[in-house]
Design an enzyme around this catalytic site. Structure first.
Site, PDB file in Angstrom:
ATOM      1  N   ASP A  54       0.980  -1.449  -0.035  1.00 63.64           N
ATOM      2  CA  ASP A  54      -0.120  -0.029  -0.093  1.00 63.64           C
ATOM      3  C   ASP A  54       0.951   1.391  -0.066  1.00 63.64           C
ATOM      4  O   ASP A  54       1.941   1.376   0.763  1.00 63.64           O
ATOM      5  CB  ASP A  54      -1.007  -0.016   1.364  1.00 63.64           C
ATOM      6  CG  ASP A  54      -2.258   1.050   1.131  1.00 63.64           C
ATOM      7  OD1 ASP A  54      -2.449   1.403   0.059  1.00 63.64           O
ATOM      8  OD2 ASP A  54      -2.687   1.410   2.117  1.00 63.64           O
ATOM      9  N   ASN A  89       1.379   3.505  -2.939  1.00 61.64           N
ATOM     10  CA  ASN A  89       1.734   3.821  -4.075  1.00 61.64           C
ATOM     11  C   ASN A  89       1.085   5.393  -4.702  1.00 61.64           C
ATOM     12  O   ASN A  89       2.104   6.132  -5.103  1.00 61.64           O
ATOM     13  CB  ASN A  89       1.602   2.810  -5.535  1.00 61.64           C
ATOM     14  CG  ASN A  89       2.298   1.500  -5.220  1.00 61.64           C
ATOM     15  OD1 ASN A  89       3.170   1.291  -4.561  1.00 61.64           O
ATOM     16  ND2 ASN A  89       1.919   0.588  -6.201  1.00 61.64           N
ATOM     17  N   GLY A  90       0.148   5.234  -4.438  1.00 63.40           N
ATOM     18  CA  GLY A  90      -0.684   6.648  -4.852  1.00 63.40           C
ATOM     19  C   GLY A  90       0.020   7.894  -3.930  1.00 63.40           C
ATOM     20  O   GLY A  90       0.297   8.960  -4.560  1.00 63.40           O
ATOM     21  N   HIS A 137       2.748   3.379  -9.060  1.00 66.30           N
ATOM     22  CA  HIS A 137       2.553   2.054  -9.366  1.00 66.30           C
ATOM     23  C   HIS A 137       3.971   1.718 -10.061  1.00 66.30           C
ATOM     24  O   HIS A 137       4.391   0.445  -9.769  1.00 66.30           O
ATOM     25  CB  HIS A 137       1.619   1.753 -10.070  1.00 66.30           C
ATOM     26  CG  HIS A 137       0.222   2.380  -9.499  1.00 66.30           C
ATOM     27  ND1 HIS A 137      -0.183   1.731  -8.150  1.00 66.30           N
ATOM     28  CD2 HIS A 137      -0.966   2.848  -9.983  1.00 66.30           C
ATOM     29  CE1 HIS A 137      -1.400   2.111  -7.839  1.00 66.30           C
ATOM     30  NE2 HIS A 137      -1.799   2.921  -8.762  1.00 66.30           N
ATOM     31  N   ARG A 139     -11.596   2.193  -9.239  1.00 62.91           N
ATOM     32  CA  ARG A 139     -10.451   3.254  -9.494  1.00 62.91           C
ATOM     33  C   ARG A 139     -10.634   3.844 -10.836  1.00 62.91           C
ATOM     34  O   ARG A 139     -11.295   3.097 -11.830  1.00 62.91           O
ATOM     35  CB  ARG A 139      -9.234   2.767  -9.340  1.00 62.91           C
ATOM     36  CG  ARG A 139      -8.759   2.436  -7.876  1.00 62.91           C
ATOM     37  CD  ARG A 139      -7.430   2.136  -7.357  1.00 62.91           C
ATOM     38  NE  ARG A 139      -7.291   1.705  -6.053  1.00 62.91           N
ATOM     39  CZ  ARG A 139      -5.864   1.713  -5.544  1.00 62.91           C
ATOM     40  NH1 ARG A 139      -4.947   1.845  -6.387  1.00 62.91           N
ATOM     41  NH2 ARG A 139      -5.707   1.361  -4.532  1.00 62.91           N
ATOM     42  N   LEU A 176      11.060 -20.819  -3.873  1.00 61.80           N
ATOM     43  CA  LEU A 176       9.729 -20.041  -3.172  1.00 61.80           C
ATOM     44  C   LEU A 176       8.642 -20.032  -4.114  1.00 61.80           C
ATOM     45  O   LEU A 176       8.618 -19.883  -5.032  1.00 61.80           O
ATOM     46  CB  LEU A 176      10.485 -18.467  -3.002  1.00 61.80           C
ATOM     47  CG  LEU A 176       9.242 -17.602  -2.651  1.00 61.80           C
ATOM     48  CD1 LEU A 176       8.974 -17.488  -1.216  1.00 61.80           C
ATOM     49  CD2 LEU A 176       9.972 -16.075  -3.086  1.00 61.80           C
ATOM     50  N   ARG A 203       2.003  -4.688   6.443  1.00 58.62           N
ATOM     51  CA  ARG A 203       1.128  -3.733   5.586  1.00 58.62           C
ATOM     52  C   ARG A 203       1.878  -2.714   5.811  1.00 58.62           C
ATOM     53  O   ARG A 203       2.281  -2.149   6.712  1.00 58.62           O
ATOM     54  CB  ARG A 203      -0.151  -3.549   6.062  1.00 58.62           C
ATOM     55  CG  ARG A 203      -0.881  -2.344   5.454  1.00 58.62           C
ATOM     56  CD  ARG A 203      -2.297  -2.221   5.736  1.00 58.62           C
ATOM     57  NE  ARG A 203      -3.003  -1.256   4.780  1.00 58.62           N
ATOM     58  CZ  ARG A 203      -4.112  -1.288   4.289  1.00 58.62           C
ATOM     59  NH1 ARG A 203      -5.123  -2.261   4.452  1.00 58.62           N
ATOM     60  NH2 ARG A 203      -4.373  -0.602   2.996  1.00 58.62           N
ATOM     61  N   GLU A 252       0.970 -13.127  12.912  1.00 57.02           N
ATOM     62  CA  GLU A 252       1.393 -11.733  13.551  1.00 57.02           C
ATOM     63  C   GLU A 252       1.466 -10.703  12.362  1.00 57.02           C
ATOM     64  O   GLU A 252       1.738 -10.716  11.201  1.00 57.02           O
ATOM     65  CB  GLU A 252       2.877 -11.928  13.840  1.00 57.02           C
ATOM     66  CG  GLU A 252       3.058 -13.100  14.786  1.00 57.02           C
ATOM     67  CD  GLU A 252       2.470 -12.858  16.023  1.00 57.02           C
ATOM     68  OE1 GLU A 252       2.314 -11.767  16.518  1.00 57.02           O
ATOM     69  OE2 GLU A 252       1.893 -13.880  16.591  1.00 57.02           O
TER      70      GLU A 252
END
Length: 279
Positions: free
Chosen positions: A35, A37-38, A52, A86, A146, A204, A223
């Protein structure tokens, strides 16, 4: 873990962070809400598309670091079911960046034995986006390093709805609708991430204190790590600090820690002794 240390130079700040990590207590699955970018673009008086675009670098760095660290699964929240609201130009920019990332990163994914998987309602994607996505998923399917889950057109609630409907459809095919019983195992087996361990650590960025409809079922005991850092500024050091913070947590899954169990046992013993008749 060894691969990460060998890729860094002793004395480098990132090397010191990596060296402080306990390789025996790594999160098996890290999930990230990317979260900010804008806001990153707005603070620089740039169009949102620039934010972005700047966010592609941290994706590359995070995937590479997790692979070298020895993380088994990384889930990235790339596009939510709500993001269709958006402006059209911004949404189209996101799809162009996704296609660019897929084309450019495929050689690195192969080189590092990384497997890509997409989760979400993928049927709603444009044909060209879906085609390139499927090509990379297929090309990396045999890799055993991964696992990177790209959550695209994803929503936690829609995933649970799809899981329930998937279980019902399977029961219809097998002719056992009348005996179908829903429990946690049934729903978990039909989630998009059914073959992955549940996230141990949810990160986040941007300082928001919300889950935003992400992996609602899977993060029951994850967590949470929130950082003010905007996603385009999220570096390897930020990721390593999140892992170090995770390793400081006492994960009890609703039970008691070892120390608490000892205290509880001592209290029970004292109560039993007190209840004994005196001579």
């Amino acid at each position: 873990m060894k691969d990460l240390l060998e890729s860094l130079h002793p004395g480098d700040p990132d090397w010191k962070l990596a060296a402080a990590i306990d390789p025996d207590r790594l999160p098996a699955h890290i999930a990230i809400i990317m979260d900010g970018n804008g806001r990153w673009a707005s603070r620089r008086r740039l169009p949102r598309a620039a934010g972005h675009k700047a966010g592609v670098g941290p994706v590359r760095s995070t995937v590479e670091t997790c692979a070298r660290l020895g993380i088994k699964v990384l889930t990235l929240y790339a596009f939510s079911v709500e993001n269709w609201k958006r402006p059209r130009a911004e949404v189209e920019t996101l799809w162009r960046l996704l296609r660019f990332y897929l084309r450019k990163e495929l050689p690195e994914l192969q080189k590092n034995d990384i497997r890509l998987q997409a989760i979400g309602r993928l049927d709603a994607l444009a044909a060209d986006v879906r085609r390139e996505l499927d090509e990379v998923v297929d090309a990396t399917a045999a890799n055993r390093g991964l696992l990177v889950n790209l959550a695209i057109n994803y929503g936690g609630r829609t995933e649970i709805v799809d899981a329930v409907n998937g279980a019902l459809e399977l029961a219809r095919i097998e002719g056992r609708v009348d005996s179908l019983h829903f429990d946690e195992e049934t729903i978990a087996a039909h989630l998009y991430t059914a073959l992955s361990p549940e996230p141990d650590l949810l990160i986040r960025t941007s300082g928001e204190m919300r889950i935003s409809n992400f992996l609602l079922w899977q993060i029951a005991y994850a967590e949470l790590y929130m950082t003010e850092t905007l996603w385009p500024d999220f570096s390897r050091a930020h990721l390593l600090n999140a892992v170090l913070e995770y390793q400081k947590r006492d994960r009890r899954y609703g039970g008691l820690s070892g120390a608490q169990l000892n205290v509880a046992a001592t209290a029970v013993a004292e109560e039993m002794i007190a209840a004994l008749p005196s001579r």
